[in-house]
Design a protein around this motif. Sequence first.
Motif, short mmCIF file in Angstrom:
data_model
loop_
_atom_site.label_atom_id
_atom_site.label_comp_id
_atom_site.label_asym_id
_atom_site.label_seq_id
_atom_site.Cartn_x
_atom_site.Cartn_y
_atom_site.Cartn_z
N GLY A 80 -3.87 1.13 6.37
CA GLY A 80 -4.61 1.16 7.63
C GLY A 80 -4.89 -0.09 7.75
O GLY A 80 -5.38 -0.11 9.03
N GLU A 81 -5.47 -0.19 6.90
CA GLU A 81 -7.20 -1.81 6.75
C GLU A 81 -5.67 -2.93 6.93
O GLU A 81 -5.80 -3.86 8.18
N ASN A 82 -4.52 -2.80 6.51
CA ASN A 82 -3.61 -3.41 6.95
C ASN A 82 -2.95 -4.13 8.12
O ASN A 82 -2.57 -4.74 8.75
N PHE A 83 -2.69 -2.56 9.13
CA PHE A 83 -2.41 -2.92 10.33
C PHE A 83 -3.95 -2.65 10.68
O PHE A 83 -3.15 -3.97 12.48
N LEU A 84 -5.11 -2.93 11.11
CA LEU A 84 -5.56 -4.05 11.56
C LEU A 84 -5.49 -5.39 11.07
O LEU A 84 -6.13 -6.04 11.94
N PRO B 232 0.75 -1.46 -0.22
CA PRO B 232 0.34 0.34 -0.12
C PRO B 232 0.64 1.18 0.26
O PRO B 232 0.67 2.33 -0.94
N LEU B 233 1.93 1.56 0.59
CA LEU B 233 2.81 2.42 0.19
C LEU B 233 3.31 2.80 -0.30
O LEU B 233 3.60 4.11 -0.95
N VAL B 234 3.70 1.62 -1.94
CA VAL B 234 4.15 1.65 -3.19
C VAL B 234 2.97 2.42 -4.38
O VAL B 234 3.58 3.31 -4.78
N CYS B 235 1.80 1.88 -3.70
CA CYS B 235 0.67 1.97 -4.61
C CYS B 235 0.54 4.02 -3.86
O CYS B 235 -0.18 4.70 -4.88
N MET B 236 0.34 4.18 -3.06
CA MET B 236 0.82 5.81 -2.24
C MET B 236 1.65 6.95 -2.57
O MET B 236 1.43 7.30 -3.80
N ALA B 237 3.06 6.17 -2.68
CA ALA B 237 4.34 6.62 -3.44
C ALA B 237 3.43 7.04 -4.92
O ALA B 237 3.83 8.27 -5.54
N THR B 238 3.06 5.74 -5.55
CA THR B 238 2.35 5.87 -7.17
C THR B 238 1.54 7.02 -7.28
O THR B 238 1.59 7.75 -7.85
N LEU B 239 0.77 6.61 -6.71
CA LEU B 239 -0.67 7.38 -6.83
C LEU B 239 0.12 9.16 -6.74
O LEU B 239 -0.79 9.99 -7.65
N VAL C 45 -6.66 6.83 -0.61
CA VAL C 45 -7.54 5.43 -0.86
C VAL C 45 -6.40 4.51 0.20
O VAL C 45 -6.71 3.41 0.58
N CYS C 46 -6.05 4.56 -0.94
CA CYS C 46 -4.25 3.50 -0.33
C CYS C 46 -3.78 3.68 1.12
O CYS C 46 -3.46 3.00 1.81
N PHE C 47 -4.61 4.92 1.46
CA PHE C 47 -3.80 4.92 2.93
C PHE C 47 -5.18 4.68 3.97
O PHE C 47 -4.72 3.68 4.53
N TRP C 48 -5.89 4.46 3.25
CA TRP C 48 -6.86 3.06 3.40
C TRP C 48 -6.34 1.99 4.00
O TRP C 48 -6.44 1.22 5.31
#
Length: 193
Positions: free
Chosen positions: A109-113, A84-91, A103-106
């Motif tokens: 967060g879901e991954n931490f849950l 998700p971090l790579v997707c965030m940086a790319t977007l 949305v990728c930041f969400w």
Amino acid sequence: MRHLLLSCPDEANLLLFTGRALVLLGMIVWGSKLIFAGIASNASGESWLHLVNLPFHEAGHVIFRPFGQFIASLGGTVGQLLVPLVCMATLLLKTRDPFGTAVCFWWLGENFLDIAPYIDDARAGQLPLMGGNFGHSSPYGFHDWEFLLTETGLLSYDHMLARVSHGIGSLAITLSIAWAGYLLYRQFPRRQE
């Protein structure tokens, strides 16, 4: 940096705005369900998104295997969080899409849950693992968090660390919803009729 995080198009068509509003609604409903379900329910682990996260978790083990058993065990969680971090940086940096980044930041967060029940299970070993194993009946080192916390002398802190992971995930989901909502709020007057 503020411009990157908060920019929205001067004009946006109604279809795009409506689609994003529906995505935001999904983020709110699903995020609330996951946050308030709590760690013991393993709501994230029971959702279909867990099946999306799982290959990245398992790939992390393989990618980090050359660095030894400890790093390979940690690599599953790292891999799950890196995607998700790579997707965030790319977007954000490549396509300049702050809404997609939110949305990728969400998702981060879901991954931490998703990770929290696994950490919480380190001593109990009750969660099903890959291959039909359970932590309590599998060889030492098979349950990532049992191994990681035992090796670092932190096994008695499994419940506390799970709550920290759940808290980070809850905060990330809440912030991502606020971010996406703010972007839509700013975009609303600019939509085409």
